[in-house]
Design a protein around this motif. Structure first.
Motif, short mmCIF file in Angstrom:
data_model
loop_
_atom_site.label_atom_id
_atom_site.label_comp_id
_atom_site.label_asym_id
_atom_site.label_seq_id
_atom_site.Cartn_x
_atom_site.Cartn_y
_atom_site.Cartn_z
N ASP A 1 0.88 -1.10 0.13
CA ASP A 1 0.18 -0.08 -0.09
C ASP A 1 0.86 1.25 -0.12
O ASP A 1 0.37 2.32 -0.20
CB ASP A 1 -0.97 0.02 1.26
N ASN A 2 2.00 1.21 0.34
CA ASN A 2 2.96 2.24 0.58
C ASN A 2 4.06 2.11 -0.10
O ASN A 2 5.32 1.95 0.44
CB ASN A 2 3.08 2.65 1.89
N SER A 3 4.17 1.62 -1.45
CA SER A 3 5.53 1.11 -2.09
C SER A 3 6.33 2.35 -2.63
O SER A 3 5.69 3.25 -3.35
CB SER A 3 4.87 0.31 -3.46
N SER A 4 7.64 2.26 -2.44
CA SER A 4 8.50 3.35 -2.83
C SER A 4 8.54 3.21 -4.46
O SER A 4 9.15 2.13 -4.82
CB SER A 4 9.75 3.42 -2.26
N ARG A 5 8.39 4.26 -5.23
CA ARG A 5 8.65 3.92 -6.67
C ARG A 5 9.78 4.87 -7.01
O ARG A 5 9.75 5.33 -8.31
CB ARG A 5 7.23 4.48 -7.30
N PHE A 6 10.79 4.83 -6.24
CA PHE A 6 11.95 5.42 -6.52
C PHE A 6 13.04 5.13 -5.61
O PHE A 6 12.71 4.66 -4.47
CB PHE A 6 12.04 7.07 -6.42
N GLY A 7 14.14 5.10 -5.96
CA GLY A 7 15.21 4.94 -5.40
C GLY A 7 16.05 5.82 -4.68
O GLY A 7 16.01 6.96 -5.39
N LYS A 8 16.50 5.81 -3.50
CA LYS A 8 17.46 6.89 -2.94
C LYS A 8 18.72 6.66 -2.12
O LYS A 8 18.74 5.43 -1.61
CB LYS A 8 16.38 7.84 -1.90
N TYR A 9 19.59 7.24 -2.02
CA TYR A 9 20.87 7.30 -1.48
C TYR A 9 21.05 8.43 -0.75
O TYR A 9 21.48 9.34 -1.05
CB TYR A 9 21.97 7.31 -2.67
N ILE A 10 21.07 8.45 0.62
CA ILE A 10 21.22 9.32 1.60
C ILE A 10 22.71 9.28 2.10
O ILE A 10 23.08 8.36 2.58
CB ILE A 10 20.33 9.25 2.76
N GLU A 11 23.43 10.24 1.99
CA GLU A 11 25.04 10.38 2.51
C GLU A 11 24.72 11.38 3.76
O GLU A 11 24.48 12.33 3.73
CB GLU A 11 25.65 11.05 1.29
N PHE B 1 29.93 13.59 8.48
CA PHE B 1 30.44 13.50 9.60
C PHE B 1 31.73 14.55 9.52
O PHE B 1 32.15 14.49 8.69
CB PHE B 1 30.90 12.14 10.00
N ASP B 2 31.91 15.10 10.66
CA ASP B 2 33.12 15.97 10.81
C ASP B 2 34.31 15.08 11.28
O ASP B 2 34.28 13.71 11.57
CB ASP B 2 32.94 17.12 11.69
N LYS B 3 35.56 15.79 11.69
CA LYS B 3 36.68 14.88 12.19
C LYS B 3 36.34 14.14 13.48
O LYS B 3 37.14 13.37 13.61
CB LYS B 3 37.88 15.95 12.20
N ARG B 4 35.44 14.75 14.17
CA ARG B 4 35.33 14.27 15.51
C ARG B 4 33.87 12.99 15.54
O ARG B 4 33.55 12.58 16.41
CB ARG B 4 34.74 15.18 16.49
N TYR B 5 33.57 12.88 14.06
CA TYR B 5 32.54 12.03 13.71
C TYR B 5 31.17 12.21 14.45
O TYR B 5 30.49 11.16 14.76
CB TYR B 5 33.23 10.40 14.13
N ARG B 6 31.10 13.37 14.26
CA ARG B 6 29.47 13.97 14.43
C ARG B 6 28.74 14.33 13.36
O ARG B 6 29.51 14.93 12.48
CB ARG B 6 29.56 14.99 15.73
N ILE B 7 27.64 14.03 13.37
CA ILE B 7 26.76 14.46 12.10
C ILE B 7 26.71 15.73 12.06
O ILE B 7 26.46 16.52 12.90
CB ILE B 7 25.20 13.87 12.35
N ILE B 8 27.04 16.12 10.73
CA ILE B 8 26.83 17.41 10.31
C ILE B 8 25.86 17.86 9.34
O ILE B 8 25.74 19.10 9.22
CB ILE B 8 28.01 18.19 10.10
N GLY B 9 25.60 17.12 8.63
CA GLY B 9 24.45 17.42 7.50
C GLY B 9 24.16 15.91 6.76
O GLY B 9 24.70 14.86 7.05
N ALA B 10 23.64 16.11 5.70
CA ALA B 10 23.02 14.90 4.92
C ALA B 10 22.93 15.50 3.50
O ALA B 10 22.52 16.57 3.20
CB ALA B 10 21.99 14.13 5.48
N ASN B 11 22.85 14.45 2.44
CA ASN B 11 22.30 14.73 1.04
C ASN B 11 21.67 13.59 0.55
O ASN B 11 21.92 12.48 0.71
CB ASN B 11 23.77 14.96 0.18
N MET B 12 20.94 13.86 -0.34
CA MET B 12 19.81 12.82 -0.72
C MET B 12 19.98 12.69 -2.26
O MET B 12 19.86 13.59 -3.05
CB MET B 12 18.22 12.84 -0.41
N ARG B 13 20.05 11.56 -2.76
CA ARG B 13 19.99 11.24 -4.26
C ARG B 13 18.99 10.40 -4.60
O ARG B 13 18.43 9.46 -3.86
CB ARG B 13 21.34 10.62 -4.94
N THR B 14 18.20 10.54 -5.63
CA THR B 14 17.13 9.74 -6.16
C THR B 14 17.57 9.19 -7.27
O THR B 14 18.19 9.67 -8.26
CB THR B 14 15.80 10.58 -6.07
N TYR B 15 16.82 7.78 -7.72
CA TYR B 15 17.06 7.13 -8.92
C TYR B 15 15.49 6.61 -9.40
O TYR B 15 14.88 6.11 -8.75
CB TYR B 15 17.77 6.15 -8.44
#
Length: 1889
Positions: A279-289, A292-306
């Motif tokens: 009922d909720n099928s994803s009709r595209f693919g995504k790659y989320i990056e 992390f910074d040098k102290r390995y803390r999350i600083i951001g993200a980016n999404m690609r779709t296919y």
């Protein structure tokens, strides 16, 4: 096709090795080839042609004896089944080589003959032993094949409720369709820092492995999540991102994850749709990056779709829907803001009604629309942009309703004024005519001319749909761009972890271009997966230095070549799209001509010429060619795009801006996205004039480029694989459909991993594990010191074929099935040993039974013979007794007979003699009676004669007397006629009347209460009697009235007669009344008896009621006691919760304080030159001064800057009352500051004026001043005299301290009281004199006017001359000056006080005015409001007012409390001084004697001796004191060489001296410096246990000293009199005690953290993994390999390590003198950490849940309890914290079969939650075949029984929980004056006082 990979040089030549040949013509045959089949001796290896002809698969084999050994009776195998895929069966007889049929019995009891394939002779797969079922890793199974994998997953999913399973490097995740409590923060903390193979499979374990490898290897990571639609890919990706956000550090970074999650509703609404499977099928693919910074803390993200499925916008299959956003818009069409969109029902629009299923069950599209809009707002998409998006989407819907009318076969037109197109143009802001024109026409450009050509209706519809798809795709890309902008990192990215959420392998009834691209992508991912698997295998072989072998695997490169190579399917498709008249049919023919019968992976359907079949790695898929060209070209007419670009709607042109830019081939995605690469890949350079060509790139070409880019990204990272499995198509929770599962396992590569593992050496054991497991197969002589050599020797004996295993550096590698073979041998050995043990034990039991029976027989014989002997003896005794009895009986009979004869004779004689005597007596009696009769007769006759004579005489006397009477009567009659006679008679009558009256009165009194009539008669009678009396008296006076009297007498006589009659009547009435009274009495008695009966009944009822009341009271009392106990417990829990909350707030405060210090240090480093005039105080000091209110007086001017410097980071959640209080306090401080400033200004002006007046004022007259000085001197002398008397009295009292002197009644006591009374009276007199002098001086000052200087000088000279010497003049002058100064100061103080009062009154007036104005404003505002709002506003105002009043009252109350406490302390001090004075007072002392004694000066040294136990230091030495005593003190030396708590004692003695000096600034400064110094030490050396323990002990001792010497009665009970003398006298440091208590809590929490950090690495190894009892828990044959990426173990800890560490902790705390109660709390916390960590790991590790491990845990716990007993800490509550762990260990060992066992478990495991009990039962795994698994029905029984238990649903214990700490008061017996300061401390600047 066969692919053989040579991984290295083998030990022997290739032909000598058995190898495997795998043919992939049919996928089923490939799957079946994963079984082990022996190579019979003498049989040659078949050639390739023979193998191809027979379609057989030869596998690595075993010797024939091994084969016969495995396929024996009772062995279990798997056979194919059309319904369940595989069924389990049991061999009924041994298999012999050459048998064609196997005799089997299914699990349901049905017998079956299973025929073997006559060509291949292939045996059915063997089933793994039960102890291997449910393994965490599928590659750890001994038999690696499809049925084993399927069964293992099913058992884990259905029986154990485990959704995660490892398959080598792959995590298999099965969607449970149910919320599970396995994703909380406690689970994240449990997996954080753990190796992947140490814990049970989990998505967190994969995420932790990726995070750890990124930090350790400095390499980017990827998590590839794949699976079917509805398998849970998105949820798995979400949990992985949540894990990264949690473990990456600070909480603020979690906003990135929140934003990513907030993007889900948007992406789901525009990219998800309902399909037939989901009922909720994803009709595209995504790659989320995730960056992390040098102290390995999350600083951001980016999404690609296919590969967005654009075709779904214009077409949906049956029972499917378009994208959710369209239905959400239609469901929200009634909203006011959507009126302009002119939307309607989903069934109205062509693009939303084709599937015929516009509604999803359980989904509200309107609510989903709200969620979508909220998510857009969170991600920064404004409302205007949102409405623009909705306008575009609505325009697409209306565009779908545009219809065309054919004019001819080659042209069409839009109907005039077509409403859908009008709405579309209005929404898009374009011209209607232009859009209507270009929908039906197209422009053709040649080299010389441009033509406008009409198009047919079919082409127009396709162009319309293409335009709609193009608009939607661009809108999708625009939204993704905005999401990426919201997630963009502002800091430079150091590394990233990519999460790929991509579609899995798809096959439907109708497969089109989208399914082709999806399956193409999965082919590429599968190839990358295979290569990565081989890479890991190669690394493992190289690491262990074993020879490489030939491993065959299915290589899908041919399939990839078929799709993407030159002249492949995509190449031919692009070529056909370039043809002017290319069609799907012509393209299909080209495919047939090119690949049919030339490529084994390409086939043509039998009944279709417009489809083709590709053999993918997962399955065959048939694709329909229709629509391929159109979808690949994605044709959109340029003229239509230009019309849209010219739109007045601003958002619409933005969607097409990217199309004008030049795109590189590697950066374009099929949906128009430009993915951002983090890899150093250079895109191809764009050439001039390339824009038009790039615009014409086909979808297939774009997708191929984006797929290559994705693969490059994945290849540049370390991949981690998560395969999501959909267990059923109906979304039923925990329902497993074997068919669907097998399809997905084949499609996702899990079975390929299994097959590759089976082809190599899947089972891998360390030498120690192998030795521990198979020690039973070795003899004593085989065991050598070298474990490796021992294992080699044993394996050479057990397995003859050396190819079946290899020896590595640290591990032994086994072929598939060898572990099962070894387990079979081990089980047989154990079974034989068990039989031997049973035989021996049974023989021993039988021998013991025989001996016992023989002994019992002998005993019985002995007892029987004894019994017989005793019976014979008894017979003899009885015989002898019988003879004796007979003798005596016969003697008795004879003697009896003689006695009878004798008695009879005597009786006869007696009778005869009696008869004779009686006859004689009768005769004598008759004679006597005759004499008596005669006597009486004779007497009667004599009396008779006498009577007759007497009667005659009496008669004669009567006659004579009668005659004489008659004569006397005559005389009396004559006398009666005379008056005298009458009088005599009257006198007698009167007497009679009186007597009658008395009688009547008596009767009246007697019956007065009964009858009223009787009373009236008595009254009448009395009145008549009085009349008669009066008549009688008158008759006496006069004789004349005699006649009348006579008549009256007659009447009286008549009256008397009448009275008599009445009296008679009265008597009769009395009698009747008495009868009535008797009757009434009887009735009353009867009534009383009845009442008594009723009373008795009532008494019984009363007693019953009393009994009931008593019972009820007892029950109520019991219930109240129970309730009281419960409430007490609840209050204790609430108190602990409140204490815990407070201590957590302190912990958070200390953490923020440390963070503030760090930030301040960073700021100091960053800013080299501070701002001028800005001086920053210490953060701790400022926080202390701001948070706590000290009792010492501190000016608000000093306090305010400290408050102003509090950092913003320290803002903690406060109560509203506290906030209002602080706010009011700030305003008050500001007002006070302003008032003080004004007062200062006024004082300066007054000082200037006074100075000017002083200059103008003439000198004062000397005589008056002299008189005043003399008066003052006299007063001073009197004051000195009084002081001397008091000192003498104190001295006399202190010299003699007899207890009798100090008694209240003692003479000394009375003298003392009298003297104090006189002194106080004289003091009052002196005060009055001083006041009089002051008033005189004031009046003199006012009266003094400017006079002549000479006159004043003369007068002054005269006064001076009166003095005799110069000394008196000087003394008078000095006294005068002092008096003037005193009076001026008093005048100034009074003036100040009056001015302050005036200012305060003015301030009050001003505040009242402001309050009045505010009230008027509020009233005016309230009057303008409606009634409801007015009431609410008035209530709010009243609440505010009451709150302010409460705050004021609370402040006043606090001030009063402080004043009361201070007065009490002063009163105690005065009472103590009086007591000291009372001690030494002599009985005969008198005030006069004291006064007469010579005055001696006060002995100052003696006074100082009374205040011993203090340390004096200078104010400038305070920092040196803190430095030497706190900052640079080494705890180790102090604890060993000096007394415990010495720094605390020294600090307190310094505080005592400052208190003695009454120096509040010194006290405050010392305490603040001490607190800050301790905090600095703990910040600097906070990881050192000894330092933290040392300062915790000293802080508590300092706190106890402040309590012990505070002067409060509650703390002084245990003090000695000398210690009570050392109490503080001037300051109440209760609030500082609170500060120190908070500091102690922070130190305790830091101590717990240090303990936890030290114990954490030891607990799991020492409590769970290490075998404390050797040989009890053998290693289970899991073969679970450690991941190659896991960190190697740094060391092994044992239980002894933990106990040694506990001993170290305990000894350090004891050396530091820590309070015993505090040590108990620390030990309790340590044991809680041990129990919680151990239990949590037990709940997350299936390999630890066994019977033997339970025994190990119980033994370890017993050792810990023994340690507690040795340290006398059993009452510390530490043992109770281990109760959950103890019960879990007991649960592993108890019987788990029947309902009685379930009841016992439920009653036993009261410290475990239901989730924990069920989890342990689900994880319980037998280590040996002799143990039994827990049945699912038994677990269900447990759940039913525990259904009503109310406990937490949380699975894991909170290992970070810290119990609230308390500091019980522990006074010290050490005397302060005896403490010596060692020179080693460097405190020479301190002196003892």
């Amino acid at each position: 096709m066969t692919s053989v990979v040579l991984l290295g040089k083998p030990e022997r030549e290739i032909p000598k090795l058995p190898y495997e040949i795998v043919y992939t013509n049919t996928r089923d045959m490939e799957i079946c080839s994963m079984e082990i089949e022996p190579i019979l001796p003498g049989k040659e290896i078949p050639t390739a042609s023979e193998s191809a002809e027979n379609l057989c698969c030869w596998r690595y084999g075993m010797e024939i004896d091994v084969l016969e050994y495995m396929y024996v009776k009772y062995a279990r195998v798997w056979i194919p089944d059309p319904e369940e895929v595989w069924k389990s069966a049991e061999l009924l007889k041994d298999y012999k080589p050459g048998d064609k049929v196997l005799q089997l019995r299914l699990e349901e009891g049905k017998d079956l003959e299973y025929s073997l394939d006559p060509k291949t002779k292939e045996l059915p797969p063997l089933r793994n032993p039960d102890i291997l079922v449910g393994e965490n890793d599928l590659t750890a199974l001994s038999y690696l094949h499809e049925p084993a994998v399927l069964h293992n997953l099913k058992v884990r999913f259905i029986d154990s409720k485990l959704i995660y399973t490892y398959c080598g490097i792959v995590l298999v995740a099965i969607n449970p369709y149910e919320q599970l409590p396995i994703y909380g923060e406690d689970i994240i903390n449990a997996y954080s820092g753990q190796n992947m193979g140490d814990m049970d499979p989990h998505i967190f374990a994969v995420a932790e492995e990726a995070y750890k490898q990124m930090a350790r290897d400095e390499r980017n990571q990827s998590i590839i999540v794949s699976g079917e639609s509805g398998a849970g890919k998105t949820v798995s990706a979400k949990y992985a991102m949540r894990y990264f956000a949690t473990v990456s550090g600070s909480a603020s970074e979690a906003n990135v994850e929140e934003k990513v999650l907030a993007s889900n509703p948007i992406m789901e609404s525009i990219g998800n749709a309902k399909t037939t499977r989901n009922d909720n099928s994803s009709r595209f693919g995504k790659y989320i990056e995730i960056g992390f910074d040098k102290r390995y803390r999350i600083i951001g993200a980016n999404m690609r779709t296919y590969l967005l499925e654009k075709s779904r916008v214009v077409f949906q299959a049956e029972e499917e829907r378009n994208y959710h956003i369209f239905y959400q818009l239609c469901a929200s069409a009634a909203l006011p803001e959507f009126k302009t969109l002119r939307l309607g029902s989903a069934n109205y629009f062509h693009y939303t009604k084709q599937g015929g299923s516009p509604v999803i069950d359980g989904v509200d599209d309107a609510k989903e629309m709200v969620n979508t809009r909220q998510a857009c707002t969170l991600l920064g998409i404004s409302d205007s942009y949102q409405m623009g998006i909705f306008r575009i989407l609505a325009g697409i819907l209306h565009l779908g309703n545009v219809e065309f009318a054919s004019r001819d076969s080659d042209s069409c037109t839009v109907p005039p004024k077509h409403e859908p197109l009008i709405i579309f143009c209005d929404l898009m802001g374009v011209e209607y005519e232009e859009m209507a024109h270009w929908l039906c026409h197209r422009k053709l450009a040649t080299a010389t001319e441009t033509y406008i050509k009409p198009i047919s209706k079919l082409h127009a519809i396709n162009a319309r749909d293409a335009l709609a798809k193009h608009i939607y795709a661009n809108l999708f890309n625009w939204i993704v761009d905005h999401v990426n902008k919201a997630l963009h990192a502002t800091v430079k990215q150091h590394s990233f972890i990519g999460v790929l959420d991509i579609y899995g392998f798809e096959t439907f009834e109708i497969n089109s271009f989208e399914q082709f691209c999806i399956n193409y992508a999965n082919e590429k991912l599968q190839q990358q997966f295979n290569m990565h698997v081989f890479k890991l295998e190669q690394e493992e072989y190289m690491k262990e230095q074993i020879p490489w072998t030939l491993i065959d695997f299915y290589d899908n490169q041919p399939c990839i070549n078929l799709i993407e190579a030159k002249m492949g399917i995509l190449d031919l498709l692009d070529e056909e799209c370039k043809m002017p008249k290319g069609s799907d049919d012509s393209w299909a023919q080209k495919l047939y001509n090119t690949h049919l019968n030339k490529c084994a992976l390409f086939e043509k359907p039998r009944l279709s010429n417009k489809a083709f079949i590709i053999k993918h790695f997962a399955d065959k898929v048939e694709y329909q060619c229709e629509g391929f060209l159109e979808k690949n070209k994605d044709t959109v007419y340029e003229e239509q795009i230009k019309v849209l670009k010219s739109s007045k709607f601003k958002l619409l042109p933005e969607l097409f801006q990217d199309e004008e830019k030049v795109l590189s081939p590697t950066s374009a995605t099929p949906s128009g996205r430009v993915p951002l690469s983090r890899m150093p890949i250079k895109p191809a350079k764009a050439r001039p004039g390339q824009a038009s060509k790039e615009h014409k790139k086909t979808v297939g070409h774009q997708f191929r480029n984006s797929l290559h880019l994705l693969m490059e990204t994945l290849n540049a990272t370390t991949p981690h694989y998560v395969r999501c499995i959909k267990p059923n198509d109906f979304k039923f929770p925990f329902t497993f459909d074997e068919k669907r599962a097998v399809q997905q396992l084949r499609a996702c590569g899990v079975l390929e991993t299994i097959r590759i593992s089976a082809a190599g050496f899947p089972s891998r054991w360390t030498y120690q594990e192998f030795f521990s497991r198979y020690r039973v197969l070795m003899k004593q002589r085989d065991v050598l010191g070298d474990r490796k050599q021992t294992c080699k020797n044993v394996l050479e004996k057990l397995i003859q074929d050396k190819d079946k295993y290899q020896f590595g550096k640290t591990k032994i590698f086994f072929r598939a099935g060898q572990v099962a073979y070894l387990e079979k041998i081990r089980a047989d050995k154990l079974r034989a040993a068990c039989i031997r043990i049973q035989k021996t034990i049974r023989g021993w039991l039988m021998r013991k039974k025989y001996v016992r029976m023989r002994k019992a027989a002998i005993t019985i014989q002995r007892h029987v013979r004894g019994y017989q002997a005793r019976c014979y003896a008894k017979f003899l005794r009885r015989t002898r007794a019988a003879i004796t009895i007979q003798k005596f009986q016969r003697m008795y009979v004879v003697r009896k007979r003689y006695q009878c004869m004798r008695d009879a004779t005597i009786a006869l004689q007696a009778l005869l003699r009696g008869y004779m005597v009686r006859n004689k007596y009768q005769m004598m009696l008759r004679e006597h009676k005759s004499v008596v009769i005669q006597k009486h007769v004779r007497g009667w006759l004599a009396r008779r004669r006498y009577g007759r004579t007497l009667r005659a005489i009496v008669y004669l006397q009567c006659c004579y007397r009668r005659m004489m009477a008659k004569r006397e009567l005559k005389k009396l009659k004559i006398e009666a006629r005379s008056v005298e006679r009458y009088k005599k008679l009257h006198i007698g009558l009167e007497n009679k009347i009186m007597q009658l009256q008395r009688k009547i009165d008596e009767q009246n009194k007697e019956y007065k209460s009964l009858l009223e009539k009787m009373s009236s008669l008595e009254i009448t009678y009395s009145t008549e009697t009085e009349k008669l009396r009066s008549d009688v008296e008158r008759l006496r006076m006069s004789e004349e009235e005699a006649k009348n009297a006579t008549n009256r007498v007659i009447s009286l006589q008549e009256e008397i007669a009448k009275l008599r009659r009445e009296l008679h009547q009265t008597q009769s009435e009395k009698k009747s009344i008495e009868e009535w009274a008797d009757k009434y009495k009887h009735e009353t008695e009867q009534l009383v008896s009845e009442l008594k009966e009723q009373n008795s009944l009532l008494k019984t009822e009363k007693e019953e009621l009393n009994r009931r009341i008593h019972d009820q009271a007892r029950e109520i009392t019991e219930s109240m006691e129970k309730k009281l106990v419960e409430e007490t417990k609840q209050l204790e829990l609430d108190l602990n919760d409140e204490r815990l909350r407070y201590q957590n707030l302190l912990n958070e405060f200390s953490r923020l304080e440390e963070r503030y210090d760090d930030l301040k240090d960073e700021m100091n480093l960053m800013v080299s030159i501070p701002k001028p005039g800005h001086k920053r105080t210490d953060s701790t000091h400022s926080s202390n001064e701001s948070e706590y209110t000290f009792s010492s007086e501190i000016t608000e001017a000093e306090d305010l800057p400290l408050r102003m410097e509090e950092p913003s980071e320290k803002k903690a959640p406060l109560d509203m009352s506290l906030f209002l209080k602080l706010q009011k306090r700030v305003s008050e401080l500001e007002q006070e500051k302003q008032s003080l400033q004004d007062e200062l200004d006024r004082k300066e002006e007054q000082a200037l004026r006074a100075k000017a007046k002083e200059e103008e004022r003439p000198p004062i007259r000397g005589a008056e001043l002299e008189y005043e000085s003399l008066k003052r001197q006299e007063l001073e002398s009197e004051n000195k005299k009084l002081k001397n008397e008091l000192n003498e009295l104190q001295k006399a009292l202190t010299e003699t301290r007899a207890p009798e002197v100090t008694a209240p009644g003692a003479p000394a006591y009375r003298v003392l009281l009298d003297q104090l009374t006189s002194v106080s009276e004289e003091l009052e007199v002196r005060k009055e004199e001083v006041l009089i002098l002051r008033s005189q001086l004031v009046s003199q000052k006012e009266a003094i006017q400017p006079k002549n200087t000479m006159t004043d000088a003369t007068i002054l000279l005269e006064d001076v001359q009166k003095m005799k010497d110069k000394g008196e003049i000087a003394q008078a002058y000095i006294g005068l000056k002092e008096t003037n100064r005193l009076l001026e100061s008093q005048l100034q103080s009074q003036k100040k006080s009056h001015e302050n009062e005036l200012e305060s009154l003015r301030g009050e007036i001003q505040s009242l005015k402001e309050e009045n104005n505010r009230q008027q404003q509020l009233l005016a505002q309230n009057l303008q409001l409606p009634p409801e709002a007015r009431i609410e506003a008035s209530l709010q105002h009243e609440i505010t007012r009451l709150t302010n009043e409460n705050l004021d009252l609370m402040e006043q109350l606090e001030k009063q409390d402080k004043t009361v406490r201070k007065l009490k302390k002063q009163l105690k001090v005065f009472a103590k001084k009086i007591g000291e004075l009372e001690v030494g007072q002599m009985e005969n002392i008198s005030p006069g004697q004291i006064i007469d004694e010579p005055i001696r000066p006060v002995n100052i040294p003696r006074k100082e001796k009374d205040f011993q136990g203090m340390l004096e230091y200078k104010k400038e030495d305070e920092q040196k004191l803190v430095k030497n005593l706190i900052l640079e003190l080494k705890p180790r030396g102090v604890a060993v060489n000096l007394i415990p708590g010495l720094p605390a004692y020294i600090l307190f003695m310094c505080v005592r001296h400052a208190d003695y000096l009454n120096d509040d600034q010194k006290v405050r400064s010392l305490l603040t410096s001490t607190i800050n110094g301790i905090k600095k030490v703990l910040k600097k050396r906070g990881d050192d246990f000894e330092t933290v323990s040392f300062w915790l002990s000293n802080t508590c001792r300092f706190l106890h000293c402040l309590k012990q010497y505070s002067g409060e009665e509650g703390f002084m009970k245990h003090n000695t009199p000398r210690q009570n003398e050392h109490c503080l006298t001037n300051f109440d440091l209760a609030e500082y005690r609170q500060v120190l208590s908070d500091l102690a809590i922070q130190i305790y929490q830091q101590l717990v953290r240090v303990l936890e950090n030290i114990l954490q690495p030891m607990i799991v190894s020492g409590m769970l993994e290490h075998e404390t009892i050797q040989g009890v828990s053998g290693v289970k044959p899991t073969g679970l390999r450690k991941r190659t990426s896991s960190i190697a173990d740094e060391g092994t800890y044992t239980l002894d390590s933990i106990i040694r560490q506990l001993n170290s902790f305990h000894s350090v705390m004891c050396q530091h003198g820590m309070d015993p109660e505090l040590i108990k709390q620390v030990v309790k916390q340590m044991f809680y950490i041990i129990g919680a960590v151990t239990l949590n790991n037990l709940l997350l590790r299936k390999d630890m849940c066994s019977w033997s491990k339970g025994m190990q845990i119980r033994y370890n716990v017993s050792q810990l309890e023994e340690w507690l007993r040795d340290k006398n800490l059993m009452n510390s509550g530490a043992k109770e914290t281990l109760e959950p762990l103890i019960q879990a260990a007991q649960l592993l060992q108890v019987k788990k079969k029947t309902d009685e066992d379930a009841e016992a478990i439920c009653s036993m495991c009261n410290a475990l939650t239901t989730a924990q009990i069920v989890k342990v039962l689900n994880l319980y795994t037998p280590v040996n075949e002799f143990e039994e698994r827990v049945l699912v029905s038994f677990i269900r029984t447990i759940q039913v029984r525990l259904r009503d238990r109310k406990d937490s649903p949380q699975l894991l214990m909170d290992a970070k929980h810290i119990f609230p700490v308390t500091f019980p008061f522990n006074p010290s017996s050490l005397a302060l004056e005896t403490i010596q300061i060692p020179a080693s401390l460097g405190l020479g600047f301190i002196s003892r006082v």
